[in-house]
Design a protein around this motif. Structure first.
Motif, PDB file in Angstrom:
ATOM      1  N   LEU A  56      -6.248  -4.343  14.970  1.00 30.92           N
ATOM      2  CA  LEU A  56      -4.969  -4.942  14.579  1.00 30.92           C
ATOM      3  C   LEU A  56      -4.654  -4.664  13.113  1.00 30.92           C
ATOM      4  N   PHE A  57      -5.682  -4.636  12.273  1.00 30.33           N
ATOM      5  CA  PHE A  57      -5.484  -4.276  10.865  1.00 30.33           C
ATOM      6  C   PHE A  57      -5.027  -2.820  10.761  1.00 30.33           C
ATOM      7  N   ALA A  58      -5.627  -1.944  11.561  1.00 30.68           N
ATOM      8  CA  ALA A  58      -5.200  -0.544  11.592  1.00 30.68           C
ATOM      9  C   ALA A  58      -3.754  -0.437  12.063  1.00 30.68           C
ATOM     10  N   ALA A  59      -3.370  -1.319  13.000  1.00 33.40           N
ATOM     11  CA  ALA A  59      -1.978  -1.335  13.471  1.00 33.40           C
ATOM     12  C   ALA A  59      -1.038  -1.755  12.347  1.00 33.40           C
ATOM     13  N   ASP A  60      -1.463  -2.728  11.539  1.00 33.09           N
ATOM     14  CA  ASP A  60      -0.653  -3.145  10.385  1.00 33.09           C
ATOM     15  C   ASP A  60      -0.485  -1.983   9.401  1.00 33.09           C
ATOM     16  N   ARG A 110       1.374   2.137  -3.291  1.00 30.29           N
ATOM     17  CA  ARG A 110       1.433   0.778  -3.852  1.00 30.29           C
ATOM     18  C   ARG A 110       2.511  -0.057  -3.145  1.00 30.29           C
ATOM     19  N   LYS A 111       3.648   0.546  -2.867  1.00 30.30           N
ATOM     20  CA  LYS A 111       4.717  -0.168  -2.172  1.00 30.30           C
ATOM     21  C   LYS A 111       4.280  -0.538  -0.757  1.00 30.30           C
ATOM     22  N   MET A 112       3.562   0.365  -0.086  1.00 24.13           N
ATOM     23  CA  MET A 112       3.038   0.088   1.252  1.00 24.13           C
ATOM     24  C   MET A 112       2.120  -1.127   1.227  1.00 24.13           C
ATOM     25  N   LEU A 113       1.184  -1.128   0.282  1.00 29.72           N
ATOM     26  CA  LEU A 113       0.189  -2.201   0.214  1.00 29.72           C
ATOM     27  C   LEU A 113       0.827  -3.534  -0.161  1.00 29.72           C
ATOM     28  N   GLU A 114       1.766  -3.496  -1.080  1.00 32.51           N
ATOM     29  CA  GLU A 114       2.471  -4.729  -1.456  1.00 32.51           C
ATOM     30  C   GLU A 114       3.228  -5.295  -0.256  1.00 32.51           C
ATOM     31  N   PRO A 118       1.932  -9.980   2.571  1.00 31.06           N
ATOM     32  CA  PRO A 118       2.360 -11.236   3.204  1.00 31.06           C
ATOM     33  C   PRO A 118       1.760 -11.464   4.589  1.00 31.06           C
ATOM     34  N   ALA A 119       1.505 -10.401   5.329  1.00 31.93           N
ATOM     35  CA  ALA A 119       0.946 -10.538   6.681  1.00 31.93           C
ATOM     36  C   ALA A 119      -0.556 -10.756   6.663  1.00 31.93           C
ATOM     37  N   MET A 120      -1.174 -10.678   5.475  1.00 34.90           N
ATOM     38  CA  MET A 120      -2.624 -10.793   5.367  1.00 34.90           C
ATOM     39  C   MET A 120      -3.089 -12.210   5.031  1.00 34.90           C
ATOM     40  N   GLN A 121      -2.193 -13.192   5.098  1.00 33.09           N
ATOM     41  CA  GLN A 121      -2.566 -14.552   4.715  1.00 33.09           C
ATOM     42  C   GLN A 121      -3.678 -15.119   5.592  1.00 33.09           C
ATOM     43  N   THR A 122      -3.729 -14.698   6.840  1.00 34.44           N
ATOM     44  CA  THR A 122      -4.779 -15.181   7.749  1.00 34.44           C
ATOM     45  C   THR A 122      -5.937 -14.203   7.839  1.00 34.44           C
ATOM     46  N   GLN A 123      -5.878 -13.116   7.093  1.00 29.60           N
ATOM     47  CA  GLN A 123      -6.948 -12.120   7.082  1.00 29.60           C
ATOM     48  C   GLN A 123      -7.456 -11.977   5.645  1.00 29.60           C
TER      49      GLN A 123
END
Length: 337
Positions: A56-60, A110-114, A118-123
């Motif tokens: 799922l992280f790879a999907a993100d 950098r723009k991709m990672l930023e 927000p979707a990483m709050q539970t990871q």
């Protein structure tokens, strides 16, 4: 699970090629759905998978890559003279280890990672890795990119590598598609065959896996580049490492309780070569039309482990999941994970 193994007779593909049938040699990546298709497949295979969180992280990551690719800024590209020189020399037009990278690729990364944060709050772990990469200087990112593109494990940050690789993939896909677009109607110009058929003819990178594709004339095998996602035709029953045709076998995972006669043929197999001791996985669209080389390669790690235990070394690499010893001073440049 056990490995089932089968040798193959001459396939319709080899028969057609030997008879002079013209098979499209090169299939360039399609920017509009390359990463979105990968994301969809990753989310599908993640269901009930032991590596669910990672897939799922790879999907993100794939989602962020898709967004970034749709509005990639203008970057330096090879001019006509450089393209012609590469073609005359039998070299890739955009060689990964040698190409002078445009600084814009780091800005896009950098723009991709930023955008992912927000979707990483539970990871928590994934969020920490993203923030760590964002804290790196441009020079430090470039140093990591150099190691990745030269397949050097020594000094490579294994946690950060998939994220930096994701930025490099978007950059190279953009360059390949931009160069092709500049050449108008020809779908693959100016790219073509190079002297090393075991590596990508566009960027010279190792493959991730191969895929048997279905078209109006039959089913043909293409090898999928780990960096720019170009696919080039290589006939089946031919080793993608040594290019030999002897001792080729196809191995897959089969449930022990299912007899070989009753077992459904797997869509993912490892093509192994007894002559050189290497292997590369193949995903088969004729058995599952939604397979995707990078996603299905990640989801079939167990097959890698079992084939490796049988003594085979992988020809190729998946930049989303690297294996190696970052402390080791030397690595095999022809190896993968």
């Amino acid at each position: 699970m056990t490995i089932s193994q089968a040798s193959r007779l001459l396939s319709p593909e080899e028969i057609a090629v030997r008879a002079g049938h013209q098979v499209e040699f090169l299939r360039l990546p399609q920017a509009f759905d390359l990463f979105s298709s990968r994301e969809a497949r990753l989310r599908q295979v993640a269901h009930d998978h032991a590596m669910r969180d990672f897939l799922l992280f790879a999907a993100d990551i794939a989602h962020a890559q898709h967004v970034a690719l749709q509005s990639f800024p203008t970057v330096s590209l090879p001019d006509t003279a450089a393209l012609e020189a590469a073609a005359m020399a039998g070299k890739p037009a955009l060689p990964a280890p040698l190409w002078p990278r445009d600084p814009q690729w780091i800005a896009v990364l950098r723009k991709m990672l930023e955008g992912m944060l927000p979707a990483m709050q539970t990871q928590e772990a994934a969020g920490t890795v993203i923030r760590n990469v964002l804290q790196l200087t441009d020079q430090e990112i470039e140093q990591q990119a150099d190691r990745l593109l030269n397949n050097i494990m020594f000094g490579l940050d294994m946690a950060a590598a998939p994220l930096i690789a994701a930025g490099l993939q978007v950059y190279w896909v953009h360059m390949v598609t931009a160069v092709q677009k500049a050449h108008g109607a020809d779908r693959t110009a100016p790219f073509g065959r190079t002297d090393d058929a075991t590596r990508c003819p566009c960027c010279g990178s190792l493959p991730t896996a191969s895929i048997s594709r279905i078209d109006a004339d039959g089913t043909y095998r293409y090898v999928h580049c780990s960096l720019c996602s170009a696919q080039w035709h290589v006939v089946r029953i031919k080793c993608t490492h040594c290019e030999g045709t002897k001792g080729i076998h196809y191995q897959s995972l089969q449930a022990e309780e299912v007899s070989s006669a009753a077992a459904k043929k797997e869509a993912i197999e490892a093509e192994t070569c007894d002559e050189c001791g290497h292997y590369l996985k193949i995903v088969r669209m004729e058995r599952n039309q939604v397979v995707e080389p990078v996603a299905d390669d990640l989801a079939s790690l167990t097959l890698d482990l079992l084939v490796s235990e049988a003594g085979f070394q992988r020809h190729g690499i998946n930049l989303m999941l690297l294996f190696g010893d970052p402390e080791a001073p030397e690595t095999d440049p022809g190896g993968g994970h």
